[in-house]
Design an enzyme around this catalytic site. Structure first.
Site, PDB file in Angstrom:
ATOM      1  N   CYS A  14       0.842  -1.196   0.000  1.00  0.00           N
ATOM      2  CA  CYS A  14       0.000   0.000   0.000  1.00  0.00           C
ATOM      3  C   CYS A  14       0.881   1.252   0.000  1.00  0.00           C
ATOM      4  O   CYS A  14       2.106   1.173   0.013  1.00  0.00           O
ATOM      5  CB  CYS A  14      -0.930   0.016   1.217  1.00  0.00           C
ATOM      6  SG  CYS A  14      -0.060   0.151   2.791  1.00  0.00           S
ATOM      7  N   ASP A  44       6.354  25.217 -34.017  1.00  0.00           N
ATOM      8  CA  ASP A  44       7.444  25.616 -34.905  1.00  0.00           C
ATOM      9  C   ASP A  44       7.028  25.282 -36.336  1.00  0.00           C
ATOM     10  O   ASP A  44       6.374  24.268 -36.581  1.00  0.00           O
ATOM     11  CB  ASP A  44       8.719  24.856 -34.530  1.00  0.00           C
ATOM     12  CG  ASP A  44       9.870  25.181 -35.451  1.00  0.00           C
ATOM     13  OD1 ASP A  44      10.152  26.373 -35.612  1.00  0.00           O
ATOM     14  OD2 ASP A  44      10.454  24.247 -36.007  1.00  0.00           O
TER      15      ASP A  44
END
Length: 844
Positions: free
Chosen positions: A103, A530
């Protein structure tokens, strides 16, 4: 000053500045990040500084001739923060497999133990992949010391090999992890079968309440004891052992809750069985109730949940295993006139290997002999095979199709393209999204709070009914609260979704750097694209043929292509390729001459052909005025026109342009539909850039930007409060990619700029961008769903288990049902995360 001045990974390649990574303590918010970055940038010689609040680290680019790591440390300390760790020139990274974690509290305990080791600068543990990644200074710590720290914390490190994570063979690492998971799954399956085989008849006996002949009275009660005890101390021993280790270290976790719950039920029942006289009304023949079935069923259901978790975890790493499986285990090495089949691991750069048709290429290399077509779809996603001849690069895992190749080895092991992709996916699956901090904080307080609620529940029920029957009910409520509150689901909520999301991304040709990148990508509202190589093909292509009076387009293009064939200029190649695509057989020209920057001339079938600017044609006695307007119109559309003259007379125009890449317009439309603002960033003239933008449907253009200024454009957008994704080729745009919230590199799967970008698109170029952002949104939505249901489950389940609804509804949740619900909560989180495996383009 701290002695940690050089606690940084520094690199100073020839001709480049140095980079340093420094851990920082004391940062709590975004203001701290700004303060540290400002202090670092004020140091003379510092070129760039980026501080990450989540990892608590600063990455600094500086000129080693002017600045030093010690000066950087002093700047950070002067800003009011600390730089912890040893005075080591370098740190190294190592990955350790860990067995026994169950856990989120296990994760926190191991991280705490590792960070307490002198020399460790960072430690991150992943519950889903069951691995720890540790950065440490070799001079202060060693792998064996790290293993000892994990062992002392109550966990084990299976099949550990002391090798830095970056240099461990991807295939060997995947195989070791797979074997460890298989052993764990076999152990869980064995324990679950044993527990279920005893628990089922126990439940039948206990729930029959004497309806089954022979199960009533003393025999039936002792039969329950005989069936339950082997379950509690056999298959249940794993929970008891881990709970005891946690207790020895002053911690509590999921195993603590399960162990206390089952032991409380078993001890109470055993006392009620062996010493019934201690309970009221025993003298009247009233025997106290037993809860053996609850103790056994709790363990059975928890084991079932763990078994399902391990099966799901194996599915989480299928993407990595699928890639690793593509690399053959052996190669055919050539030497001394012989062919020897050798393990791939034994190959070294410079070896020659033979790859026959139908075989996969074992390593990265260069073709020295042979011609073939190679299927590189596993790297690039492109289904069309790539022709390979002498001096062509080939990559490990790709499929040789048509001819035999002799390949000279250039990269092996962890340096191959496939290994880098595998490593990137593994690191991404092991990373945490910032949203996971919420679960981490809650988990640290969760178990003590639940223990407190369970004790209060016990005392409250005893206070309401102090009789033996009331005490039995109180014990039942106590056990139910402990069992239903196990925090497994909480700990799995984020890492499970990140692991599946990044794995699915890899299958789609999208490499995501980690949970933080996924979360940032899910919030993107501005994309800077770009132009060259991203929105466009990155090379010129023939677009227009405008014949003059008396000429046909075909005749004009045939003459121009014949002359351009003699030139190596990219524009010339574009015209020749355009003619060949149109079906022309390009003729041979003679008397070729060229004036760089102006034009070319040649003779084709006895006709003198000139191709160039209008001014150059004018100097050669040709008046181009009649086509000037058409040339201007083409230029406004982003084309580069060239005038053509034949035998001293104007014959027409040809034009080339860097064409938008296939699908770029659809990408822009998809991004707008997602509510994302799109802008183009280009170094071209504004008129050319705007022409491309209009064609693609982009309204905002930032033109005439030098490569070094693109990072400033990104910074300006961030200053506007936008969450920015910068998309580029990952090399020239590296500063801008690093400066954005999310840097996205367009790559082919070979030399991807993973260091500069958070996401790399390997498949389909720019077309994959909307898919990547959609995947990020879907993954974050899944994380939120997981956390919501994990929280809601406990908020609703704990009060019901405590009996809060009993007065109004008469509902009481038995410990057996509580254990089933607890296991199902973890399984539901994993099942919800695994839905991401079905993610397809278009899913937001």
């Amino acid at each position: 000053m701290s002695s940690t001045a050089a606690n940084a990974r520094t690199a100073t390649p020839e001709g480049a500045g140095a980079h340093a990574e420094l851990p920082i303590e004391g940062m709590t918010c975004a203001s701290c990040v700004v303060r540290v970055e400002r202090a670092l940038k004020a140091v003379p010689g510092v070129e760039a500084a980026h501080v990450n609040l989540v990892t608590g680290r600063a990455r600094v680019a500086f000129d080693p001739a002017t600045a030093t790591p010690a000066a950087l440390t002093r700047a950070i300390e002067g800003a009011g923060y600390a730089v912890p760790g040893p005075a080591a020139a370098e740190t190294t990274s190592i990955e350790l497999p860990i067995a026994g974690m169950t856990c989120a509290n296990c994760v926190r305990r191991i991280e705490k133990a590792l960070r307490a080791v002198p020399g460790v600068t960072a430690a991150s543990v992943n519950l889903v992949t069951q691995r720890a990644t540790v950065d440490f200074a070799p001079g202060e710590a060693s792998p064996r010391v790290l293993v000892e720290a994990i062992t002392q914390a109550g966990y084990s490190v299976p099949e550990f090999a002391a090798a830095p994570a970056a240099r461990v063979e991807a295939a060997a690492r995947a195989e070791a992890i797979a074997q460890s998971e298989q052993r764990e799954q076999r152990g869980l399956r064995r324990d679950f079968i044993a527990a279920a085989a005893l628990s089922v008849p126990l439940l039948v006996v206990a729930m029959s309440h004497g309806a089954i002949p022979g199960t009533e009275g003393t025999f039936g009660r002792w039969l329950q004891f005989v069936l339950a005890t082997p379950v509690v101390y056999g298959p249940g021993r794993r929970f008891l052992r881990l709970a005891w280790k946690a207790l020895r270290h002053g911690a509590a976790d999921m195993n603590t809750l399960v162990s206390i719950g089952t032991l409380a039920a078993w001890v109470y029942s055993t006392v009620a069985l062996t010493l019934p006289g201690l309970f009221p009304h025993a003298e009247h023949g009233v025997l106290p109730h037993l809860y053996f079935e609850a103790a056994a069923a709790i363990i059975s259901f928890v084991l079932l949940g763990k078994l399902l978790e391990t099966r799901a975890r194996r599915r989480l790493s299928d993407a990595v295993r699928g890639l690793v499986a593509l690399v053959p285990k052996t190669a055919r090495r050539l030497g001394d006139g012989r062919e020897d089949d050798v393990p791939v691991e034994s190959l070294v750069p410079g070896d020659h290997v033979l790859v026959r048709p139908g075989e996969r290429i074992p390593i990265d290399g260069v073709v020295v002999r042979g011609v073939s077509a190679v299927d590189e779809s596993m790297l690039t996603g492109e289904s069309i095979p790539v022709d390979k001849a002498k001096d062509a690069q080939v990559f490990g895992g790709t499929l040789n199709q048509s001819g035999a190749l002799v390949v000279r080895v250039t990269h092996t092991g962890g340096d191959t393209a496939l290994a880098r992709i595998v490593e990137a996916v593994e690191q991404a699956q092991g990373s945490r999204a910032p949203i996971a901090r919420l679960a981490d904080v809650v988990s640290s307080y969760f178990v003590p709070i639940v223990l407190g609620i369970a004790v209060v529940t016990l005392l409250a029920w005893v206070a309401v009914d102090p009789t033996a029957a009331g005490f039995a009910v109180a014990i039942e409520r106590f056990v139910a609260v402990l069992v239903i509150a196990c925090p497994c689901a909480l700990g799995l909520a984020t890492p499970a979704a990140v692991a599946v999301g990044t794995g699915r991304g890899a299958e789609l040709g999208i490499l995501v750097k980690g949970g933080a990148a996924l979360e940032a990508a899910s919030r993107v509202d501005t994309v800077l694209l770009d132009k060259t190589g991203t929105l466009t093909e990155g090379k010129p292509a023939l677009t227009d043929v405008v014949p003059g009076a008396g000429w046909s387009g075909a005749e004009l293009l045939a003459l121009v292509a014949a002359v351009e064939r003699e030139s190596e200029h990219p524009v010339a190649r574009a015209i020749v390729e355009g003619a060949e695509r149109r079906g022309f057989r390009v003729a041979q020209a003679s008397d070729f001459r060229m004036e760089p920057g102006f034009g070319i001339a040649g003779t084709v079938d006895g006709r003198i052909v000139l191709v160039g600017t209008s001014a150059w044609l004018g100097r050669n006695g040709v008046d181009a005025a009649s086509l000037e307007a058409e040339a201007e119109r083409l230029a406004e559309r982003g084309r580069t026109p060239s005038f053509v003259a034949v035998d001293g007379l104007l014959a027409g125009l040809v034009a080339v342009a860097d064409r938008p890449s296939e699908g770029a317009r659809q990408v822009v439309a998809d991004l707008k539909e997602m509510g994302i603002e799109v802008a183009m960033v280009s170094g071209d003239r504004r008129r050319t850039a705007e022409a491309i933008a209009v064609e693609l449907g982009i309204r905002r253009v930032i033109a005439e930007v030098r490569p070094e200024d693109k990072a400033r454009v990104v910074a300006d957008e961030r200053a506007r409060g936008r969450v920015v994704a910068m998309v580029g080729d990952g090399v020239n745009d590296a500063p801008a990619l690093a400066g954005a919230h999310v840097g996205v590199a367009i790559g082919t799967g070979t030399d991807i700029a993973i260091a500069a970008a958070d996401i790399a698109l390997l498949r389909g170029g720019i077309s994959s961008l909307p898919v990547a952002l959609q995947l990020a949104r879907r993954t974050l939505r899944t994380i939120r769903q997981n956390l919501f249901w994990a929280f809601v489950y406990n908020v609703i389940g704990i009060p019901i288990a405590a009996g809060a609804l009993y007065l109004w509804t008469g509902w009481l949740l038995s410990p057996v049902l509580a254990s089933a619900a607890m296991s199902l909560s973890s399984v539901s989180v994993l099942a919800n995360s695994l839905r991401l495996r079905r993610f397809a383009a278009g899913g937001v």
